[in-house]
Design a protein around this motif. Sequence first.
Motif, short mmCIF file in Angstrom:
data_model
loop_
_atom_site.label_atom_id
_atom_site.label_comp_id
_atom_site.label_asym_id
_atom_site.label_seq_id
_atom_site.Cartn_x
_atom_site.Cartn_y
_atom_site.Cartn_z
N LEU A 36 0.64 -1.74 -0.08
CA LEU A 36 -0.02 0.54 0.21
C LEU A 36 0.59 1.57 0.14
O LEU A 36 2.00 1.01 1.00
CB LEU A 36 -1.07 0.27 0.66
CG LEU A 36 -1.99 -0.92 1.55
CD1 LEU A 36 -2.57 -1.09 2.69
CD2 LEU A 36 -2.89 -0.70 0.35
N ASN A 37 0.59 2.29 -0.52
CA ASN A 37 1.21 3.88 -0.98
C ASN A 37 -0.09 4.20 0.38
O ASN A 37 -0.40 4.31 0.60
CB ASN A 37 1.48 4.35 -2.04
CG ASN A 37 0.18 4.41 -2.27
OD1 ASN A 37 -1.18 4.74 -2.19
ND2 ASN A 37 -0.07 3.99 -3.87
N ALA A 38 1.33 5.72 0.64
CA ALA A 38 0.64 6.49 1.58
C ALA A 38 -0.55 7.21 1.45
O ALA A 38 -1.73 7.30 2.28
CB ALA A 38 1.43 7.91 1.45
N GLU A 39 -1.00 7.20 0.16
CA GLU A 39 -2.55 7.42 -0.48
C GLU A 39 -3.45 6.58 -0.22
O GLU A 39 -4.91 6.79 -0.03
CB GLU A 39 -2.48 8.12 -2.12
CG GLU A 39 -3.34 8.39 -2.65
CD GLU A 39 -3.43 9.03 -3.76
OE1 GLU A 39 -5.19 9.23 -4.27
OE2 GLU A 39 -2.82 8.87 -4.34
N GLN A 40 -3.02 5.46 -0.64
CA GLN A 40 -4.27 4.30 -0.10
C GLN A 40 -4.78 4.03 0.46
O GLN A 40 -5.73 3.73 1.66
CB GLN A 40 -3.74 2.87 -1.30
CG GLN A 40 -3.67 3.06 -2.19
CD GLN A 40 -2.69 1.65 -2.96
OE1 GLN A 40 -2.34 1.66 -1.87
NE2 GLN A 40 -3.10 1.58 -4.66
N VAL A 41 -3.02 3.99 1.73
CA VAL A 41 -3.48 4.24 3.43
C VAL A 41 -4.47 4.85 3.97
O VAL A 41 -5.49 4.78 4.51
CB VAL A 41 -2.33 4.35 3.84
CG1 VAL A 41 -2.78 3.77 5.49
CG2 VAL A 41 -1.43 2.61 3.72
#
Length: 351
Positions: A36-41
């Motif tokens: 997961l990337n930061a935006e998805q989190v």
Amino acid sequence: RAQMEKGHSASVRAGSSSDSSVSHPGLGQLEQWLGLNAEQVQDILVELKSDSATSGGTGGGLPPVAMSFNSQSLLQDVYLRMHKLLYQKRLLPVGIKESTLADGVNDVWGHERGGPVVRVLVERFLQKVSTMIPEDSLCLEWGRHYSAGILNDICNCGLQAGYCEKSWSLQYGDCAEGFYPDRKEICADVTNFSRVLPPGTEFEVIICTQVFEHLKDPNTAIREIVKSLIPGGTLIFTVPFMEQHHQVRGQFGDYTRWTIAGARNLLETAGLEIQLLETGGNSMLATAAQMGFGAADFSLEELSEDTSFGYTHTLEPASANEPDHAPTNDLPASEAQYMGVYILATKPDTL
């Protein structure tokens, strides 16, 4: 298959925009490991906090996960929480964003995700048995889906010409009862279709895939099939074990599911000899299909008969002196949930 591979590739790209092997500031190790990337989190957190049922009404989150004494790993308890949470939020079963059902739950069961898993498994079985049946056989199939495709060489069915030289289609419900040689169709109920056949008409191969769960009287139907096979003829037979309820109102219902023993007993009681019996899928595929996942959600390896997934269990015919209650051919726990039973059977020359 092309659709499945395309869908799988897309799903892989969508879920791997962050390389889990590279450290990302602001992300914990778990998020990185999950890809997961930061935006998805952040998107996931916003969605969770917006739901009072998952935030304790205050946005503070759920109580800490406690590991059950029956669990092998804390991961199992985390998965259980997520499983229940996604159902509460109507995100399981997996489906298209706008369902035709009033409550918004899945009503397509894998069709929009590369096709149903069970279809891939059945097609792989047909490809396997196609090498075990003589080519240029006189075939009968419900519809003409496989005799004009995977089994084309066996049934001598030419798609380009739009005409199948040696493949007959059995139809029911949408045509007047009768025998139609001009279009190679038989319109009749499967429990008594032989009565519309010209005297002496018998088939060398009968293809019956995912049909018997829709029959009120499967015992009469299998006897009718045996009657219509030549001595030494072949039946390709697949039935579901773990599959969602499905029916077409006004045409056919959904009445049964079949275990290994049940399918085997049905065919052997009718006098057929089983040459090959396999289960399709395993616990991973069967439970995933129940949650709406489709073929594109799995790699080709996970759907392949050549690995620990897919066709993992082949049964040899039981010996004649084996007692009915003998605990033979038991399935390992990981395979106790399978999607269907797939059989190649023949009619004895003496029957």
